[in-house]
Design a protein around this motif. Sequence first.
Motif, PDB file in Angstrom:
ATOM      1  N   PRO A  66       0.833  -1.209   0.000  1.00  0.00           N
ATOM      2  CA  PRO A  66       0.000   0.000   0.000  1.00  0.00           C
ATOM      3  C   PRO A  66       0.870   1.262   0.000  1.00  0.00           C
ATOM      4  O   PRO A  66       1.896   1.320   0.672  1.00  0.00           O
ATOM      5  N   VAL A  67       0.442   2.235  -0.778  1.00  0.00           N
ATOM      6  CA  VAL A  67       1.130   3.526  -0.873  1.00  0.00           C
ATOM      7  C   VAL A  67       0.099   4.633  -0.694  1.00  0.00           C
ATOM      8  O   VAL A  67      -1.097   4.383  -0.803  1.00  0.00           O
ATOM      9  N   PRO A  68       0.540   5.867  -0.430  1.00  0.00           N
ATOM     10  CA  PRO A  68      -0.422   6.952  -0.200  1.00  0.00           C
ATOM     11  C   PRO A  68      -1.356   7.229  -1.380  1.00  0.00           C
ATOM     12  O   PRO A  68      -2.482   7.672  -1.189  1.00  0.00           O
ATOM     13  N   GLY A  69      -0.904   7.001  -2.602  1.00  0.00           N
ATOM     14  CA  GLY A  69      -1.710   7.372  -3.756  1.00  0.00           C
ATOM     15  C   GLY A  69      -1.715   8.880  -3.923  1.00  0.00           C
ATOM     16  O   GLY A  69      -0.875   9.583  -3.363  1.00  0.00           O
ATOM     17  N   SER A  70      -2.668   9.371  -4.685  1.00  0.00           N
ATOM     18  CA  SER A  70      -2.748  10.813  -4.941  1.00  0.00           C
ATOM     19  C   SER A  70      -4.091  11.358  -4.482  1.00  0.00           C
ATOM     20  O   SER A  70      -5.096  10.652  -4.495  1.00  0.00           O
ATOM     21  N   ALA A  71      -4.070  12.627  -4.081  1.00  0.00           N
ATOM     22  CA  ALA A  71      -5.283  13.315  -3.645  1.00  0.00           C
ATOM     23  C   ALA A  71      -5.332  14.685  -4.293  1.00  0.00           C
ATOM     24  O   ALA A  71      -4.322  15.384  -4.343  1.00  0.00           O
ATOM     25  N   VAL A  72      -6.496  15.040  -4.808  1.00  0.00           N
ATOM     26  CA  VAL A  72      -6.715  16.362  -5.384  1.00  0.00           C
ATOM     27  C   VAL A  72      -7.875  16.988  -4.618  1.00  0.00           C
ATOM     28  O   VAL A  72      -8.977  16.455  -4.590  1.00  0.00           O
ATOM     29  N   THR A  73      -7.609  18.132  -3.972  1.00  0.00           N
ATOM     30  CA  THR A  73      -8.631  18.864  -3.239  1.00  0.00           C
ATOM     31  C   THR A  73      -8.920  20.146  -3.988  1.00  0.00           C
ATOM     32  O   THR A  73      -8.009  20.936  -4.253  1.00  0.00           O
ATOM     33  N   ILE A  74     -10.181  20.337  -4.344  1.00  0.00           N
ATOM     34  CA  ILE A  74     -10.603  21.515  -5.100  1.00  0.00           C
ATOM     35  C   ILE A  74     -11.541  22.325  -4.211  1.00  0.00           C
ATOM     36  O   ILE A  74     -12.587  21.833  -3.796  1.00  0.00           O
ATOM     37  N   SER A  75     -11.142  23.562  -3.907  1.00  0.00           N
ATOM     38  CA  SER A  75     -11.935  24.441  -3.037  1.00  0.00           C
ATOM     39  C   SER A  75     -12.217  25.759  -3.738  1.00  0.00           C
ATOM     40  O   SER A  75     -11.325  26.331  -4.365  1.00  0.00           O
ATOM     41  N   ALA A  76     -13.444  26.230  -3.613  1.00  0.00           N
ATOM     42  CA  ALA A  76     -13.834  27.547  -4.125  1.00  0.00           C
ATOM     43  C   ALA A  76     -13.377  27.761  -5.566  1.00  0.00           C
ATOM     44  O   ALA A  76     -12.881  28.819  -5.922  1.00  0.00           O
ATOM     45  N   LEU A  96     -14.285  17.757  -3.592  1.00  0.00           N
ATOM     46  CA  LEU A  96     -14.817  19.063  -3.975  1.00  0.00           C
ATOM     47  C   LEU A  96     -15.371  19.717  -2.718  1.00  0.00           C
ATOM     48  O   LEU A  96     -16.204  19.134  -2.025  1.00  0.00           O
ATOM     49  N   LYS A  97     -14.907  20.949  -2.437  1.00  0.00           N
ATOM     50  CA  LYS A  97     -15.289  21.648  -1.213  1.00  0.00           C
ATOM     51  C   LYS A  97     -15.584  23.117  -1.484  1.00  0.00           C
ATOM     52  O   LYS A  97     -15.193  23.652  -2.514  1.00  0.00           O
ATOM     53  N   ALA A  98     -16.221  23.753  -0.534  1.00  0.00           N
ATOM     54  CA  ALA A  98     -16.390  25.211  -0.492  1.00  0.00           C
ATOM     55  C   ALA A  98     -16.974  25.789  -1.779  1.00  0.00           C
ATOM     56  O   ALA A  98     -16.434  26.707  -2.367  1.00  0.00           O
ATOM     57  N   GLY A  99     -18.098  25.220  -2.218  1.00  0.00           N
ATOM     58  CA  GLY A  99     -18.782  25.767  -3.381  1.00  0.00           C
ATOM     59  C   GLY A  99     -18.111  25.483  -4.710  1.00  0.00           C
ATOM     60  O   GLY A  99     -18.317  26.207  -5.668  1.00  0.00           O
ATOM     61  N   SER A 100     -17.337  24.425  -4.770  1.00  0.00           N
ATOM     62  CA  SER A 100     -16.645  24.085  -6.015  1.00  0.00           C
ATOM     63  C   SER A 100     -17.558  23.314  -6.951  1.00  0.00           C
ATOM     64  O   SER A 100     -18.506  22.657  -6.528  1.00  0.00           O
ATOM     65  N   SER A 112     -15.332  12.580  -3.149  1.00  0.00           N
ATOM     66  CA  SER A 112     -16.143  13.155  -2.072  1.00  0.00           C
ATOM     67  C   SER A 112     -16.551  14.560  -2.515  1.00  0.00           C
ATOM     68  O   SER A 112     -15.765  15.280  -3.134  1.00  0.00           O
ATOM     69  N   VAL A 113     -17.793  14.889  -2.231  1.00  0.00           N
ATOM     70  CA  VAL A 113     -18.342  16.191  -2.629  1.00  0.00           C
ATOM     71  C   VAL A 113     -19.129  16.725  -1.435  1.00  0.00           C
ATOM     72  O   VAL A 113     -20.097  16.099  -1.002  1.00  0.00           O
ATOM     73  N   ILE A 138     -24.162  14.783  -7.792  1.00  0.00           N
ATOM     74  CA  ILE A 138     -23.674  14.424  -9.120  1.00  0.00           C
ATOM     75  C   ILE A 138     -24.767  14.769 -10.115  1.00  0.00           C
ATOM     76  O   ILE A 138     -25.909  14.342  -9.967  1.00  0.00           O
ATOM     77  N   ALA A 139     -24.419  15.562 -11.132  1.00  0.00           N
ATOM     78  CA  ALA A 139     -25.382  15.984 -12.146  1.00  0.00           C
ATOM     79  C   ALA A 139     -24.885  15.537 -13.520  1.00  0.00           C
ATOM     80  O   ALA A 139     -24.116  16.247 -14.167  1.00  0.00           O
ATOM     81  N   PRO A 140     -25.298  14.339 -13.959  1.00  0.00           N
ATOM     82  CA  PRO A 140     -24.859  13.895 -15.277  1.00  0.00           C
ATOM     83  C   PRO A 140     -25.612  14.613 -16.391  1.00  0.00           C
ATOM     84  O   PRO A 140     -26.801  14.884 -16.271  1.00  0.00           O
ATOM     85  N   GLN A 141     -24.886  14.943 -17.454  1.00  0.00           N
ATOM     86  CA  GLN A 141     -25.523  15.530 -18.627  1.00  0.00           C
ATOM     87  C   GLN A 141     -26.398  14.477 -19.300  1.00  0.00           C
ATOM     88  O   GLN A 141     -26.211  13.280 -19.075  1.00  0.00           O
ATOM     89  N   PRO A 142     -27.355  14.905 -20.142  1.00  0.00           N
ATOM     90  CA  PRO A 142     -28.206  13.935 -20.833  1.00  0.00           C
ATOM     91  C   PRO A 142     -27.378  12.877 -21.566  1.00  0.00           C
ATOM     92  O   PRO A 142     -26.389  13.188 -22.224  1.00  0.00           O
ATOM     93  N   GLY A 143     -27.775  11.612 -21.391  1.00  0.00           N
ATOM     94  CA  GLY A 143     -27.112  10.501 -22.056  1.00  0.00           C
ATOM     95  C   GLY A 143     -25.883   9.960 -21.340  1.00  0.00           C
ATOM     96  O   GLY A 143     -25.287   8.985 -21.780  1.00  0.00           O
TER      97      GLY A 143
END
Length: 181
Positions: A66-76, A96-100, A112-113, A138-143
């Motif tokens: 096991p390794v840490p892997g990667s994390a992407v945090t997106i805020s505002a 996804l955080k803070a209105g992202s 996580s959202v 989660i808001a998928p586009q049509p189709g």
Amino acid sequence: VMGNPMEQGKLIIEGGKHVSQGTAFLIKSANADITLTGTEIIAGDGKLVQAKINDDPHRTRTGGKPVPGSAVTISASQLSGNIINEDSERSLAVSLKAGSSIHGAMQNVTLSVNEDSLWHATEDSTVVITDPAVLDRIAPQPGVKVMATVLSDSPSVPRIIRKENNSEIIVAAATSTKGIL
């Protein structure tokens, strides 16, 4: 190359506009911690984040450990682009955080959202979520179909959660969280 598989690079971007001609963030056989706050990122090829195995024979290998892997945090931030994990040795988590919001596809990502953020799925996607409430963000586009594996201690039968405008969010499976951490 040939680094320590437990090492993790850290990148923090706060504010500004950043444009790449290709993939904005390319992670090759590495662990990364990326934080984007109040920023605009434009990926020339439509890939916001891509994690993949380095084709160099001397790449950092995990040895199956096991390794840490990667994390992407997106805020505002309101971003567009796909987030794709093609690295079978490492995980990729996106928060996804803070209105992202993000418009794009996600593949092989743990997502996580928070309650004031939203993912607009623009292409068929496959994600893992740890909180069933994320399904409402989660808001998928049509189709578009989103296959979500919900990690939970309570069993669940695969079923369509939401179907509208010819789009679907499908719970593919439920897996117990016991023994994962």
